[in-house]
Design a protein around this motif. Structure first.
Motif, PDB file in Angstrom:
ATOM      1  N   ASP A 246       0.826  -1.209   0.000  1.00  0.00           N
ATOM      2  CA  ASP A 246       0.000   0.000   0.000  1.00  0.00           C
ATOM      3  C   ASP A 246       0.862   1.262   0.000  1.00  0.00           C
ATOM      4  OD1 ASP A 246      -1.988  -1.817   0.184  1.00  0.00           O
ATOM      5  OD2 ASP A 246      -2.719  -1.209   2.152  1.00  0.00           O
ATOM      6  N   GLU A 247       2.110   1.118   0.479  1.00  0.00           N
ATOM      7  CA  GLU A 247       2.981   2.286   0.537  1.00  0.00           C
ATOM      8  C   GLU A 247       3.544   2.686  -0.819  1.00  0.00           C
ATOM      9  OE1 GLU A 247       6.100   2.430   3.454  1.00  0.00           O
ATOM     10  OE2 GLU A 247       4.950   1.202   4.834  1.00  0.00           O
ATOM     11  N   ILE A 248       3.379   1.822  -1.777  1.00  0.00           N
ATOM     12  CA  ILE A 248       3.957   2.122  -3.088  1.00  0.00           C
ATOM     13  C   ILE A 248       3.215   3.286  -3.728  1.00  0.00           C
ATOM     14  CG2 ILE A 248       4.291   1.256  -5.425  1.00  0.00           C
ATOM     15  CD1 ILE A 248       4.373  -1.601  -4.062  1.00  0.00           C
ATOM     16  N   GLN A 249       3.958   4.298  -4.061  1.00  0.00           N
ATOM     17  CA  GLN A 249       3.332   5.455  -4.693  1.00  0.00           C
ATOM     18  C   GLN A 249       3.168   5.199  -6.180  1.00  0.00           C
ATOM     19  OE1 GLN A 249       5.150   9.142  -3.687  1.00  0.00           O
ATOM     20  NE2 GLN A 249       5.111   8.705  -1.496  1.00  0.00           N
ATOM     21  N   GLU A 250       2.039   5.650  -6.692  1.00  0.00           N
ATOM     22  CA  GLU A 250       1.783   5.430  -8.104  1.00  0.00           C
ATOM     23  C   GLU A 250       2.645   6.361  -8.951  1.00  0.00           C
ATOM     24  OE1 GLU A 250      -2.330   5.469  -8.999  1.00  0.00           O
ATOM     25  OE2 GLU A 250      -2.634   3.633  -7.826  1.00  0.00           O
ATOM     26  N   VAL A 251       3.140   5.817 -10.035  1.00  0.00           N
ATOM     27  CA  VAL A 251       3.891   6.616 -11.000  1.00  0.00           C
ATOM     28  C   VAL A 251       3.363   6.238 -12.382  1.00  0.00           C
ATOM     29  CG1 VAL A 251       6.156   7.132 -11.971  1.00  0.00           C
ATOM     30  CG2 VAL A 251       5.951   6.525  -9.538  1.00  0.00           C
ATOM     31  N   ALA A 252       2.814   7.218 -13.071  1.00  0.00           N
ATOM     32  CA  ALA A 252       2.245   6.889 -14.376  1.00  0.00           C
ATOM     33  C   ALA A 252       3.366   6.549 -15.358  1.00  0.00           C
ATOM     34  CB  ALA A 252       1.431   8.069 -14.894  1.00  0.00           C
ATOM     35  N   PRO A 253       3.239   5.423 -16.040  1.00  0.00           N
ATOM     36  CA  PRO A 253       4.234   5.099 -17.067  1.00  0.00           C
ATOM     37  C   PRO A 253       4.079   6.003 -18.283  1.00  0.00           C
ATOM     38  CG  PRO A 253       2.575   3.351 -16.861  1.00  0.00           C
ATOM     39  CD  PRO A 253       2.180   4.446 -15.928  1.00  0.00           C
ATOM     40  N   GLY A 254       5.063   5.963 -19.159  1.00  0.00           N
ATOM     41  CA  GLY A 254       4.971   6.738 -20.391  1.00  0.00           C
ATOM     42  C   GLY A 254       3.785   6.288 -21.219  1.00  0.00           C
ATOM     43  N   PRO A 255       3.303   7.170 -22.099  1.00  0.00           N
ATOM     44  CA  PRO A 255       2.074   6.885 -22.844  1.00  0.00           C
ATOM     45  C   PRO A 255       2.206   5.714 -23.824  1.00  0.00           C
ATOM     46  CG  PRO A 255       3.112   8.900 -23.647  1.00  0.00           C
ATOM     47  CD  PRO A 255       3.868   8.486 -22.432  1.00  0.00           C
ATOM     48  N   ASP A 256       3.449   5.346 -24.177  1.00  0.00           N
ATOM     49  CA  ASP A 256       3.617   4.313 -25.199  1.00  0.00           C
ATOM     50  C   ASP A 256       3.721   2.903 -24.645  1.00  0.00           C
ATOM     51  OD1 ASP A 256       3.668   6.351 -27.012  1.00  0.00           O
ATOM     52  OD2 ASP A 256       5.861   6.508 -26.996  1.00  0.00           O
ATOM     53  N   LEU A 257       3.782   2.805 -23.332  1.00  0.00           N
ATOM     54  CA  LEU A 257       4.109   1.483 -22.771  1.00  0.00           C
ATOM     55  C   LEU A 257       3.045   0.434 -23.093  1.00  0.00           C
ATOM     56  CD1 LEU A 257       6.264  -0.061 -21.260  1.00  0.00           C
ATOM     57  CD2 LEU A 257       5.130   0.507 -19.117  1.00  0.00           C
ATOM     58  N   LEU A 258       1.777   0.825 -23.019  1.00  0.00           N
ATOM     59  CA  LEU A 258       0.732  -0.158 -23.310  1.00  0.00           C
ATOM     60  C   LEU A 258       0.877  -0.683 -24.734  1.00  0.00           C
ATOM     61  CD1 LEU A 258      -1.795  -1.769 -22.646  1.00  0.00           C
ATOM     62  CD2 LEU A 258      -3.177   0.219 -23.267  1.00  0.00           C
ATOM     63  N   LYS A 259       1.171   0.225 -25.653  1.00  0.00           N
ATOM     64  CA  LYS A 259       1.346  -0.212 -27.055  1.00  0.00           C
ATOM     65  C   LYS A 259       2.496  -1.191 -27.174  1.00  0.00           C
ATOM     66  CE  LYS A 259      -0.341   3.323 -30.133  1.00  0.00           C
ATOM     67  NZ  LYS A 259      -0.198   4.658 -29.567  1.00  0.00           N
ATOM     68  N   ARG A 260       3.582  -0.889 -26.489  1.00  0.00           N
ATOM     69  CA  ARG A 260       4.745  -1.785 -26.517  1.00  0.00           C
ATOM     70  C   ARG A 260       4.373  -3.165 -26.000  1.00  0.00           C
ATOM     71  NH1 ARG A 260      10.042   0.227 -23.402  1.00  0.00           N
ATOM     72  NH2 ARG A 260      10.307  -2.022 -23.299  1.00  0.00           N
TER      73      ARG A 260
END
Lengths: 249, 205
Positions: free
Chosen positions: A53-67
């Motif tokens: 729960d302590e893990i802070q969210e960090v948005a990945p780059g926009p292309d990662l899902l495509k990769r």
């Protein structure tokens, strides 16, 4: 300190993450065949999970899902290639079949655990009639890193070749190979107990027709010395993924 | 994410929809449905699962690897694994996000052990780790479980609490901890084992 305590601490440190690379690999492999260790690991995962729960969210780059999607496409294309290259069958159908066949292999409580019970699947694809016989290959994977066995079958000769990759002979245990296909009934049937050098007779599949072999799934399980006492897989088994025969053999 | 309340002492925090709540507030049940869809090879479900969880998993891996490109690579493989293994997910054993975070942490730590990153900056990280404790928790597990674990962590001697947290969240090895705490590796191992046994005993009580 008892052995059980030692094992519990090994599981705890594996989950905590403090083991070195070699120990981690050993534990990851051992848990495939050692239900006690696997249970201890899962218990520690549950105990420590709230720390996540302590893990802070960090948005990945926009292309990662495509990769990622591209990577999945590539892998599925490879599997489809391994399963034969009938152009009319989109890759996903083969993978889907593979998934469905994996379900067949659930027995006992094993497959419920991601790692514990696993069974290898060898999906034999339609032969391309205009080409010389090609082996169909499955990799029986012990964990995500290392293949345990590679299995190839030549059609139509039905010659079987089992090759240990990372798998090693286990003290007081035997590996046993299984085949399952609807026409053989609901239960897996033994193909044979692997020899001490982890080989298996080339003609072990000779009683089955090529057509049946194309539809069958295969597994390798860990059994008491000499093979399963019950005629059915009793121990943890090893899981395989399709592998393109054209690539590495 | 800066938030002053301490969930361990503030039960209301468990239901807050403040900055610490999951973005989009996707429920466990929704995630389970998406995972089921993924197990059935549904690509749309996969994309939705990714959207709902990627920031969490990315955060977990980045915190361990501290390197964006390597994090990209690991997170990619994590989601490929999720695609391949979704059908092995067992709702009786873990929540979907815990199952996914476990895969992500395992991959990240394997990667870190294979190719260690440059030395950590112990003081900064420890500060960050310590200060995150109350604020950044997102209550992915049941609040009750989390409160129990945190209460039990509180009972550990200070340095041992730090060790557990640094290992779990930052991916520190025994050797990293030995250096930071200026102790022989074997001493660190002993401390870790005592801490873990104490935690286990406390959680079971």
């Amino acid at each position: 300190m008892t052995d059980r305590d030692d094992l519990d601490m090994l599981a705890a440190e594996y989950v905590l993450g403090t083991l070195d690379a070699e120990e981690r690999t050993r534990v990851a492999q051992r848990r495939q065949d050692d239900a006690t260790l696997n249970d201890l690991i899962e218990a520690w995962e549950a105990r420590l999970a709230p720390l996540g729960d302590e893990i802070q969210e960090v948005a990945p780059g926009p292309d990662l899902l495509k990769r990622i999607e591209q990577r999945i496409d590539d892998l599925e294309a490879e599997r489809a290639a391994a399963a034969g290259s009938d152009e009319h069958v989109p890759p996903r159908d083969n993978v889907y079949q593979l998934q469905r066949r994996l379900r067949f292999w659930q027995w006992g409580t094993c497959l419920a655990t991601a790692a514990a019970l696993v069974l290898a699947v060898l999906l034999l694809a339609p032969l391309q009639t205009q080409q010389p016989p090609k082996p169909f290959v499955a990799v029986f994977q012990q964990n995500d890193q290392q293949p345990a066995f590679m299995v190839s079958v030549e059609l139509p000769s039905r010659d079987l070749h089992v090759q240990a990759v990372a798998a090693e002979p286990l003290p007081d245990k035997s590996y046993q190979m299984w085949i399952k296909e609807d026409s053989l009934g609901p239960k897996p049937r033994s193909v044979g107990v692997l020899n001490d050098d982890l080989s298996l007779a080339a003609n072990a599949l000779s009683e089955y027709s090529p057509e049946l072999l194309k539809r069958a799934t295969f597994g390798i399980s860990v059994e008491p010395p000499g093979g399963s006492p019950t005629g059915q897989p009793t121990g943890p088994a090893i899981h395989g993924y399709l592998y393109p025969a054209t690539r590495n053999l | 994410m800066h938030h002053a309340s301490d969930p361990a002492s503030d039960p209301a925090a468990g239901t807050s929809t403040g900055p610490d709540a999951m973005p989009g507030a996707i429920t466990r049940e929704q995630l389970e449905e998406l995972l089921q869809g993924v197990a059935d090879q549904d690509r749309q479900a996969f994309a939705r699962l990714y959207e709902a969880t990627a920031a969490k998993l990315y955060g977990a891996v980045l915190r361990i690897l501290k390197h964006e490109q390597r994090t990209d690579d690991v997170v990619q493989e994590v989601y490929v694994t999720i695609w391949q293994k979704a059908e092995q997910y067992d709702a009786l054993k873990a929540s979907p996000i815990t199952w996914m975070v476990t895969i992500a942490r395992n991959r990240a730590i394997d990667e870190l052990r294979r190719r260690p990153t440059a030395r950590h900056e112990p003081a900064d990280i420890l500060d960050q780790t310590a200060s995150d404790t109350p604020s950044a928790r997102e209550r992915l597990e049941g609040e009750e479980d989390a409160q129990r674990l945190y209460a039990c962590l509180e009972e550990l001697e200070g340095r041992r609490q730090d060790m557990v947290r640094l290992a779990y969240l930052e991916g520190w090895s025994r050797a990293d901890l030995a250096e930071r705490f200026e102790q022989p590796v074997n001493t660190v191992k002993t401390w870790l084992h005592r801490a873990l046994k104490q935690l286990k005993g406390c959680l079971a009580s």
